[in-house]
Design a protein around this motif. Sequence first.
Motif, mmCIF file in Angstrom:
data_model
loop_
_atom_site.group_PDB
_atom_site.id
_atom_site.type_symbol
_atom_site.label_atom_id
_atom_site.label_comp_id
_atom_site.label_asym_id
_atom_site.label_seq_id
_atom_site.Cartn_x
_atom_site.Cartn_y
_atom_site.Cartn_z
ATOM 1 N N VAL A 101 18.006 37.305 94.208
ATOM 2 C CA VAL A 101 17.377 38.463 93.375
ATOM 3 C C VAL A 101 18.059 39.707 93.190
ATOM 4 N N GLY A 102 18.092 40.249 92.374
ATOM 5 C CA GLY A 102 18.726 41.475 92.377
ATOM 6 C C GLY A 102 17.875 42.666 91.816
ATOM 7 N N PHE A 103 18.332 43.787 91.577
ATOM 8 C CA PHE A 103 17.787 45.041 91.180
ATOM 9 C C PHE A 103 18.293 45.668 90.232
ATOM 10 N N ASP A 104 17.783 45.962 89.148
ATOM 11 C CA ASP A 104 18.127 47.031 87.890
ATOM 12 C C ASP A 104 18.159 46.093 86.690
ATOM 13 N N ASN A 105 18.111 44.892 86.664
ATOM 14 C CA ASN A 105 18.181 44.210 85.521
ATOM 15 C C ASN A 105 19.306 44.612 84.703
ATOM 16 N N SER A 106 20.344 44.941 85.225
ATOM 17 C CA SER A 106 21.515 45.794 84.372
ATOM 18 C C SER A 106 21.945 44.939 83.303
ATOM 19 N N SER A 107 22.622 45.913 82.293
ATOM 20 C CA SER A 107 23.077 45.040 81.117
ATOM 21 C C SER A 107 24.286 43.975 81.548
ATOM 22 N N VAL A 108 24.883 44.452 82.641
ATOM 23 C CA VAL A 108 26.240 43.582 82.931
ATOM 24 C C VAL A 108 25.674 42.320 83.272
ATOM 25 N N ARG B 297 14.606 34.374 86.003
ATOM 26 C CA ARG B 297 15.735 33.692 85.673
ATOM 27 C C ARG B 297 15.750 32.561 86.218
ATOM 28 N N THR B 298 17.227 32.006 86.221
ATOM 29 C CA THR B 298 17.205 30.711 86.782
ATOM 30 C C THR B 298 17.985 30.712 88.391
ATOM 31 N N SER B 299 17.879 32.283 88.814
ATOM 32 C CA SER B 299 18.761 32.176 90.144
ATOM 33 C C SER B 299 17.920 32.026 91.355
ATOM 34 N N VAL B 300 16.343 31.689 91.103
ATOM 35 C CA VAL B 300 15.783 31.186 92.155
ATOM 36 C C VAL B 300 15.304 29.938 92.048
ATOM 37 N N MET B 301 15.318 29.290 93.106
ATOM 38 C CA MET B 301 14.949 27.842 93.025
ATOM 39 C C MET B 301 13.670 27.683 93.829
ATOM 40 N N THR B 302 12.674 26.727 93.227
ATOM 41 C CA THR B 302 11.459 26.824 93.959
ATOM 42 C C THR B 302 11.525 25.677 94.888
ATOM 43 N N MET B 303 11.011 25.999 95.998
ATOM 44 C CA MET B 303 11.188 25.003 97.108
ATOM 45 C C MET B 303 10.146 23.999 97.018
ATOM 46 N N THR B 304 10.283 22.709 97.308
ATOM 47 C CA THR B 304 9.118 21.941 97.356
ATOM 48 C C THR B 304 8.746 21.705 98.803
ATOM 49 N N PRO B 305 7.330 21.986 98.727
ATOM 50 C CA PRO B 305 6.801 21.965 100.309
ATOM 51 C C PRO B 305 7.435 20.674 100.891
ATOM 52 N N SER B 306 7.876 21.009 102.194
ATOM 53 C CA SER B 306 8.258 19.813 102.876
ATOM 54 C C SER B 306 7.026 19.274 103.920
ATOM 55 N N ALA C 298 31.003 35.035 94.284
ATOM 56 C CA ALA C 298 31.754 34.625 95.732
ATOM 57 C C ALA C 298 31.093 33.060 95.767
ATOM 58 N N ALA C 299 29.816 32.869 95.810
ATOM 59 C CA ALA C 299 29.021 31.492 95.886
ATOM 60 C C ALA C 299 29.662 30.494 95.199
ATOM 61 N N ARG C 300 29.719 30.979 93.851
ATOM 62 C CA ARG C 300 30.414 29.984 93.095
ATOM 63 C C ARG C 300 31.570 29.552 93.244
ATOM 64 N N GLN C 301 32.641 30.620 93.768
ATOM 65 C CA GLN C 301 33.849 30.333 93.928
ATOM 66 C C GLN C 301 34.165 29.423 95.096
ATOM 67 N N ILE C 302 33.280 29.701 96.063
ATOM 68 C CA ILE C 302 33.575 28.614 97.035
ATOM 69 C C ILE C 302 32.865 27.356 96.965
ATOM 70 N N GLY C 303 32.081 27.098 95.700
ATOM 71 C CA GLY C 303 31.764 25.795 95.532
ATOM 72 C C GLY C 303 30.308 25.596 95.806
ATOM 73 N N LYS C 304 29.856 26.686 96.214
ATOM 74 C CA LYS C 304 28.126 26.546 96.383
ATOM 75 C C LYS C 304 27.262 26.117 95.295
ATOM 76 N N ASP C 305 26.229 25.312 95.436
ATOM 77 C CA ASP C 305 25.476 25.100 94.251
ATOM 78 C C ASP C 305 24.336 26.139 94.105
ATOM 79 N N LEU C 306 24.282 26.823 93.008
ATOM 80 C CA LEU C 306 23.325 27.581 92.808
ATOM 81 C C LEU C 306 22.406 27.111 92.056
ATOM 82 N N PRO C 307 21.001 27.812 92.004
ATOM 83 C CA PRO C 307 20.338 28.243 93.012
ATOM 84 C C PRO C 307 20.235 27.098 94.431
ATOM 85 N N GLN C 308 20.471 25.952 94.174
ATOM 86 C CA GLN C 308 19.933 24.830 95.213
ATOM 87 C C GLN C 308 20.256 25.381 96.579
#
Lengths: 341, 341
Positions: free
Chosen positions: B277-284, B332-341, B262-272
């Motif tokens: 984070v999910g749960f199951d690490n499912s094969s899908v 994986r890559t779906s988590v963005m590391t925040m730079t301390p502000s 959904a996020a991609r579809q409405i043009g959100k920039d992920l993970p920025q």
Amino acid sequence: MSKKTRVTIKTVAADAGVSVSAVSKVLRNAYGVSESLRENVQASIAKLGYRPNTAARAMRGKTYTIGVLVSDLANPFVPDLIYGIREAAEGAGYRIMIGVGRADRANELDLANSMLDQQMDGLVLIGPHMSADEIMRFGVQMPTTCVAYHADEATSFDTINADDVRGARLAVDHLIAAGHQRISMVTLDQFKSPENHVYYHREQGYRASMSAAGLDQYIDVHHLSDPIRRTNDWAHKYLQSSDLPTAVFCWSDLDAIQLMSAARQIGKDLPQELSIVGFDNSSVGELLQLGLTSVSQSALDLGNVAAETLVSRINGRTSAVHTLLKTELVARTSVMTMTPS
Amino acid sequence: MSKKTRVTIKTVAADAGVSVSAVSKVLRNAYGVSESLRENVQASIAKLGYRPNTAARAMRGKTYTIGVLVSDLANPFVPDLIYGIREAAEGAGYRIMIGVGRADRANELDLANSMLDQQMDGLVLIGPHMSADEIMRFGVQMPTTCVAYHADEATSFDTINADDVRGARLAVDHLIAAGHQRISMVTLDQFKSPENHVYYHREQGYRASMSAAGLDQYIDVHHLSDPIRRTNDWAHKYLQSSDLPTAVFCWSDLDAIQLMSAARQIGKDLPQELSIVGFDNSSVGELLQLGLTSVSQSALDLGNVAAETLVSRINGRTSAVHTLLKTELVARTSVMTMTPS
DNA sequence: CGTTCTACGTGTATCGTTATACAGATTGTT
DNA sequence: AACAATCTGTATAACGATACACGTAGAACG
């Protein structure tokens, strides 16, 4: 494991003050019981929470159980199919019991046999890997219906399928109508008796449509070996090749989705750079909102019809039935219309 | 349905020229048969292709069948679990038979009863919707093991779970370590006896980690009602809201994937713009190459342990076992590391 | 009023297997 | 040589239901 308290037909008979036979008659809705006796017995059944022992039943009568043999649970198409089967089966007074195979002949044979041993009243095979001859032998021993397995000539069992040839033609014709010419197909490896497999029929449809449109020169079929794991790797490699077609028809949504994901990942613009059509119109496809155009075969309908067909065979039909269900194109956004150059 | 050809123990006895009892002894490896008789009988069995009738067996002995009760086949986690159960069950000489429920109490109860009627040797319940008391009553009647169902205090049945609390903490701590503070959670509606459900435990983990990090003020939990269909709609609405958090922890990959789509579809920039984070690490999740960071609980392991536990109970264990399996974060890559502000 | 029906219940054989009791043959012991 | 012990195989009673053949009672019939 206290078995001491198990309520049997005897307990019910004693409680209701009638014979065992009388209770059995009530259970089977058999002829020869008065309304008062029936009520009496039913009250006892309810009071004691009696449930007939299926195993014992199996020895003389029926089990009211239909076995469903599945070889690939991972295919998201299967759950819907099972729900369809269950729905119709329950409507006819049967319950279903699912056995999971390993997608190899021997194992499936073993499982099917074990269902025979359990005296199930009938068998639904979903996309079996056995040969038609082997299934024929089963069909002689118990009512058998196959789903997603083509065997028009089989006499001892029934088949229920989507019209795979026509479905594929819908997909390819849709692409052709959108102006595509270089249309490739992605399907599975066909090791043995391909004519039974759905993807073989889909390939036939693809070839037919290409030929009919005079596009023989662009016929290009890719056979993948491992249905699940390899597609991603393959897709990445494939998408790098220099002479990509303008459109790809995938035998199943599962592959189409992976192809789309891979394309997006390497920055391809979809559908501008590549149009994709899948098959199954699976719920996963919708879930992901990818806009995948697909050929819809209602799993629920297939399941329903399969169960109904099986029940009618259980009830005595001996001639084989081979049904093809209608397929339908669900157009979404994954196909790009070419402007005539 | 020509039953005339069915080979029974009698047929074998006649063919081998011995008594029925002798054949039965051979079948059961019972004491009191000579080597020569055994070989003789086994030859006949092989020759005739005899297979013992499970239904008849069920009346006196065991069926060597384990029932698996599934309520939600659509969850991609379930197939792997089933494969795990089957693997271990077959290793111990049991076959499995799957019943599919409708995710409601009454229906599950009915199915479980029907498995009892079929004299199965044991029962594995996957994420049942019944109350612990109801399952307790089953456990008294037949060996029962639950997977994805927490009931530490239950005495008459066993439970096998991933360590959901710890798994959730891993996920949330990972986000916190990456510099996130505004972390929300998406989970399911908890209508009844929530403490049995895995998502309740995951929520507890989320809350614990947030509290431990002094982030109580940011605790924010969204309860969805329909596990499958509604998530998409909800996600679209949610993503439009003005005060989105920087990260979302989803109770299951299924929801996480939909949220990402959904996020991609409405043009959100992920993970920025949003870490997930999910749960199951499912094969899908892997299949789609979305790069979803997830908490891994090996379905295969869970299934294996469940089957082993059940078999040990079938073999006589009476004390209850409640196992928690290790969970692990797969970054994986779906988590963005925040730079301390 | 005796005979034939019909409706309702019961008794019992049976399904394929297991488990127990027992009979006959062989071997061992004194 | 007599008796016990062991070994091997058979006969048979369950298990829980079904289905068929009956028996009985009251109603219908001529």
